[in-house]
Design an enzyme around this catalytic site. Structure first.
Site, PDB file in Angstrom:
ATOM      1  CE  LYS A 174      -0.250   2.432 -10.156  1.00 52.06           C
ATOM      2  NZ  LYS A 174       0.353   2.881  -8.840  1.00 52.06           N
ATOM      3  N   PRO A 175       2.338  -1.217 -10.291  1.00 49.89           N
ATOM      4  CG  PRO A 175       4.613  -1.527  -9.836  1.00 49.89           C
ATOM      5  CD  PRO A 175       3.637  -1.264 -10.967  1.00 49.89           C
ATOM      6  CD  GLU A 250      -8.813  -7.132  -2.037  1.00 44.82           C
ATOM      7  OE1 GLU A 250      -9.221  -6.428  -1.073  1.00 44.82           O
ATOM      8  OE2 GLU A 250      -7.634  -7.457  -2.191  1.00 44.82           O
ATOM      9  CB  CYS A 284      -7.843  -5.766   2.454  1.00 46.35           C
ATOM     10  SG  CYS A 284      -7.409  -7.221   1.481  1.00 46.35           S
ATOM     11  CD  GLU A 380      -8.545  -1.594   4.991  1.00 48.12           C
ATOM     12  OE1 GLU A 380      -8.448  -2.792   4.683  1.00 48.12           O
ATOM     13  OE2 GLU A 380      -8.711  -0.679   4.148  1.00 48.12           O
TER      14      GLU A 380
END
Length: 475
Positions: A174-175, A250, A284, A380
């Site tokens: 699932k992108p 991740e 990330c 982030e």
């Protein structure tokens, strides 16, 4: 290039069962690249069914056969690296250099795990009591749901698909909604390499949440591998707990970069530039907070400012630009808001800080006088913004570096022995010493604290898709 815009289920490209589609946008000019099929929950269940039907035959396939199929996929991507890069640049927006770099990085996971497929270890030994032989075998965990982000749409797909297939697991990929075309290209590479029907499936549900939850609830699904935000990761962990589904996560990063008082400024700036501006800061592992000792602060900032002045921003398909667009105007606006908040909190805008019209572009930006604990050091950033915090004491720098719920990546620049000593004190799953890039298919990639669970790549990567079976034999 044969552009696939449909789902891939059971070895067949097909539209979604309700016929709806969504736009895939080029962030450099906001035009529509393609319209991709929306997967209904029914389609997602069909993908799980296809993976389940193919699971036993694929698990029984000889490791050498799986290895050679992955090696074939590597060879295809090697020959088509620039075609893949062009697709990445169009739907993701990144610069040509970053897109080509990702295409070559992505293919290496197929090569690495082609080699690991035939090297899964086992164990055979006599029990301490001498009454039995202990045999430990490794078996594929089963149907694996793989969820990938938009920032590295090819590499994150291959980093999950390659070890899963090498281990003997079947998969449902699932992108991200922003970058389905690259994922479809990678899936088609595996199809062309000869991977059997049902072993790899591709779905794009919108909204993704309900369909993903239903797939996790299916008893055939035994593994979830997810790369994305910590917030979504927490939700998925809750969902997996109900069905006791194994997870590899991740999650978000907030990487500190520490410049020690004995650092050589010029290589420190070069490393910081790579750590911060690679992929336009949308990584990330990107250096999110730059802690620079007062004794080298001014020289570091001056050199970094000069380096940023040399960066150009423009469409990814034009290879003359250093930085491409962010993936969407929404991401661009998030970055702009963080810069504005930092300035309001007392930071000095040395360079950049503006969005460019015509696409999701944001100028390379340098902030100094940043206060540790401000929004730009806790969020982030995911954009080309270097936020510099001045410090006077190394112990304080370590404290600030560790002052986060995340622990994916960290960077240290300084005399090697001192830098190694600081590196060991940092709460991060990965630390770069005097270099700005660490990612390598042969190394275990992953974090501590709320940056995730498990590792991808390295010898550890295939083990995420295996489970141990102990068999006792009479001695």
């Amino acid at each position: 290039m044969n552009l696939h815009t449909d789902l891939f289920i059971g070895g067949r490209w097909r539209p979604g069962s309700d016929g709806t589609r969504f736009d895939v946008t080029d962030p450099s000019d906001l035009t529509t690249v393609a319209r991709f099929a929306v997967a209904t929950e029914q389609d997602c269940m069909a993908a799980v069914d296809a993976a389940a039907a193919a699971a036993a035959p694929w698990a029984a396939t000889a490791p050498r056969t799986r290895s050679e199929l992955l090696r074939g996929a590597y060879e295809i991507l090697t020959a088509e690296a620039e075609e893949l890069a062009g697709l990445i640049a169009r739907e993701n927006g990144k610069s040509w250099a970053d897109a080509v770099g990702e295409a070559h990085y992505a293919k290496e996971f197929f090569r690495w795990f082609a080699e690991e497929a035939v090297r899964v270890p086992g164990d055979y030994r006599l029990s301490p009591a001498g009454d039995k032989r202990i045999v430990v075998d490794h078996r594929p965990v089963g149907v694996s749901l793989l969820i990938t982000p938009w920032n590295f749409p090819a590499a994150m797909a291959t980093r999950k698909l390659a070890p899963a297939l090498a281990a003997g697991c079947t998969t449902v990929l699932k992108p991200a909604d922003e970058t389905p075309l690259t994922a479809a290209y990678v899936v088609d590479v595996l199809r062309r390499a000869g991977v059997p029907d049902g072993v790899v499936n591709l779905v794009t549900p919108l909204p993704p949440g309900p369909a993903v939850k239903r797939m996790i609830d299916r008893p055939e699904v035994r593994k979830l591998s997810f790369t994305g935000s910590t917030e979504v990761g927490r939700e998925l962990l809750h969902a997996c707990a109900d069905s006791v589904v194994g997870t590899s996560m991740e999650l978000g990063g907030n990487a500190p970069l520490v410049v020690l008082p004995d650092a050589d400024v010029e290589p420190a700036v070069e490393g910081a530039l790579a750590a911060k501006m690679r992929n336009g800061g949308a990584a990330c592992t990107a250096a999110n907070r730059l802690y620079v000792h007062s004794s080298v602060h001014d020289g570091f900032v001056a050199r970094l400012d000069a380096a940023l002045a040399g960066l150009t921003t423009g469409p990814g398909l034009d290879g003359s630009y250093s930085l491409g667009a962010l993936v969407s105007t929404a991401e661009r606006d998030k970055v702009a808001a963080l810069v504005e908040a930092a300035v309001s909190d007392g930071a000095t805008l040395v360079r950049g800080g503006r969005a460019r019209p015509g696409g999701a572009f944001f100028e390379p930006t340098l902030l100094t006088g940043v206060r540790h604990g401000s929004a730009v050091t806790t969020a982030e950033i995911f954009g080309p913004v270097a936020a510099v915090v001045r410090y006077d004491d190394v112990d304080e720098a370590v404290r600030m570096a560790n002052d986060t719920e995340h622990g994916l990546m960290a960077y240290v620049f300084g005399e090697e022995r001192e830098a190694m000593a600081v590196a060991r004190r940092l709460e991060a799953g990965m630390v770069a010493v005097n270099r700005g890039v660490v990612s390598d298919p042969a190394a275990p990639f992953g974090g501590v604290k709320q940056s995730g669970l498990g590792r991808e790549g390295g010898f550890e990567g295939i083990r995420e898709f295996l489970e141990e079976q102990y068999i006792a034999l009479n001695a």
